[in-house]
Scaffold this active site. Structure first.
Site, PDB file in Angstrom:
ATOM      1  N   CYS A  10       0.851  -1.191   0.000  1.00  0.00           N
ATOM      2  CA  CYS A  10       0.000   0.000   0.000  1.00  0.00           C
ATOM      3  C   CYS A  10       0.892   1.249   0.000  1.00  0.00           C
ATOM      4  O   CYS A  10       1.581   1.503  -0.973  1.00  0.00           O
ATOM      5  CB  CYS A  10      -0.969  -0.055   1.185  1.00  0.00           C
ATOM      6  SG  CYS A  10      -2.202   1.264   1.209  1.00  0.00           S
ATOM      7  N   ASP A  65      -9.346  -3.015  -7.039  1.00  0.00           N
ATOM      8  CA  ASP A  65      -8.846  -1.990  -6.114  1.00  0.00           C
ATOM      9  C   ASP A  65      -9.540  -0.668  -6.429  1.00  0.00           C
ATOM     10  O   ASP A  65      -9.322  -0.073  -7.492  1.00  0.00           O
ATOM     11  CB  ASP A  65      -7.339  -1.852  -6.257  1.00  0.00           C
ATOM     12  CG  ASP A  65      -6.703  -1.015  -5.162  1.00  0.00           C
ATOM     13  OD1 ASP A  65      -7.367  -0.084  -4.661  1.00  0.00           O
ATOM     14  OD2 ASP A  65      -5.553  -1.292  -4.793  1.00  0.00           O
ATOM     15  N   HIS A 104      -7.898  -4.157  -3.033  1.00  0.00           N
ATOM     16  CA  HIS A 104      -6.709  -3.613  -2.375  1.00  0.00           C
ATOM     17  C   HIS A 104      -6.398  -4.470  -1.143  1.00  0.00           C
ATOM     18  O   HIS A 104      -7.289  -5.029  -0.521  1.00  0.00           O
ATOM     19  CB  HIS A 104      -6.990  -2.161  -1.959  1.00  0.00           C
ATOM     20  CG  HIS A 104      -5.788  -1.438  -1.459  1.00  0.00           C
ATOM     21  ND1 HIS A 104      -4.812  -0.971  -2.305  1.00  0.00           N
ATOM     22  CD2 HIS A 104      -5.390  -1.096  -0.204  1.00  0.00           C
ATOM     23  CE1 HIS A 104      -3.876  -0.361  -1.595  1.00  0.00           C
ATOM     24  NE2 HIS A 104      -4.199  -0.432  -0.318  1.00  0.00           N
TER      25      HIS A 104
END
Length: 285
Positions: free
Chosen positions: A160, A217, A253
C-alpha cells in the site's frame, strides 16, 4: 545497536505487537491470520541513527545460521510495523533473507494509537517527506551491512503506502537488485513532501520492479496499471523495461493482508511465490 533500555525501543516493541493492528482495519479475521514461527530464526528490535540525528526503530528477522544473507527492506502500510509486518519479515527470513522493517512514521506519530484511517492519513502520512523516507531506508541498509547482511544483494518490498515507496526507492538506490511493490499508488498530486510519483519515475528506475495489484482496487484504477505497464515497456531504462505489473482480476486492495477482510488466500499465495522468485532470480537467497 540494540538497546533494551531505550524508551523509544520499548514503546516501539509495545506498538509492534497485537495492539499494532489499527482499529481502522477491524474486524481482524482471526481465523485467517497467518502466524509464522520464529524457530530457526533470529528476530528482534533494534535502532539506527538517522541522518537527522533521530533514533530510528526497526524490526528484523534473519536465519539463525552463519553466512551473509541477502537483505530485503520491508516497508509497511500506513498502519506501521505491526504484527502482520513482523510476520512478513519472518517469512522472508525463513526464505533465507535478512528482513528489515523500519518504523518510518516514528517522528510523526503512532498509527496504532489512532482509531480511524482519516486520522492516520492527516496526522501521520501527510507529514512524512519522501526524501526523509529514502534517507531512513539508506540508513537501514547501513545497519544491515553492519549486522552481516549482504547489501550487494539488496531488495525492497512494500505494501500500500509502502508499495509506492518501493517504486521510489527503486529509482533512488543505484545498488538495489530488485523491488516488489504490492498495490502501491501509481499517480498523485505533486507536493513539497511528495514531489513525484511512480508514473513519473520510469526513466529513473535503477532496479526492476514487480508490481502486484488487484483488479478490484477502488483506489488504483486498472487504467493506471495499464498506463504504468505501457510506460515501463516504452522506457529507455533497462530496469524499467524489465519491470511489469501483475494484475489479479478479482482481488481488492490489500489482498495479501491476511488479517483484513480483503484477503484472498489463493491470490496472496501466488503473489508471494512470484515475489520470492523475482528476488531470488536477482541475487536473492
Amino acid at each position: 545497536m540494540t538497546d533494551p533500555d531505550n524508551p523509544l525501543r520499548r514503546d516501539f516493541l509495545r506498538g509492534a505487537g497485537a495492539a499494532g493492528f489499527a482499529l481502522a482495519v477491524q474486524p481482524v479475521l482471526a481465523q485467517q491470520v497467518i502466524s509464522t514461527p520464529d524457530a530457526g530464526l533470529r528476530t528482534g528490535v533494534s535502532t539506527v541513527a538517522a541522518m537527522d540525528g533521530q533514533t530510528l526503530p526497526l524490526f528484523y528477522a534473519r536465519p539463525d545460521r552463519s553466512g551473509q544473507p541477502p537483505v530485503v527492506l520491508v516497508v509497511s502500510e500506513i498502519f506501521g510495523v505491526h504484527e502482520h509486518v513482523r510476520d512478513i519479515c519472518r517469512r522472508f527470513a525463513h526464505a533465507g533473507y535478512l528482513a528489515v522493517a523500519p518504523e518510518l512514521f516514528f517522528r510523526q506519530g503512532d498509527p496504532s494509537a489512532m482509531d480511524n484511517v482519516q486520522q492516520i492519513l492527516e496526522r501521520v502520512i501527510a507529514r512524512v517527506p519522501d526524501a526523509q523516507v529514502m534517507a531512513d531506508l539508506d540508513r537501514c541498509v547501513d545497519w544491515a551491512q553492519g549486522e552481516g547482511g549482504d547489501v550487494a544483494r539488496l531488495h525492497v518490498t512494500g505494501y500500500c503506502w509502502g508499495g509506492r515507496i518501493t517504486w521510489l526507492y527503486a529509482a533512488h538506490r543505484p545498488s538495489l537488485r530488485s523491488g516488489v511493490a504490492w498495490y502501491g499508488r501509481l499517480r498523485g498530486n505533486a507536493s513539497t513532501l511528495t514531489p513525484t510519483h511512480p508514473m513519473n519515475l520510469t526513466e529513473q528506475l535503477q532496479a526492476p520492479v514487480l508490481g502486484l495489484y488487484g483488479g478490484q482496487d477502488a483506489g488504483i484504477p486498472n487504467a493506471d496499471v495499464e498506463a504504468m505497464n505501457a510506460a515501463l515497456a516504452a522506457s529507455a531504462s533497462p530496469a524499467a523495461r524489465a519491470s511489469h505489473i501483475v494484475l489479479y482480476p478479482d482481488a481488492q486492495h490489500a489482498f495479501h493482508a491476511d488479517y483484513r477482510p480483503s484477503y484472498r488466500a489463493a491470490d496472496a499465495a501466488d503473489a508471494w511465490r512470484r515475489c520470492l522468485e523475482w528476488m531470488n532470480s536477482r541475487g536473492g537467497a
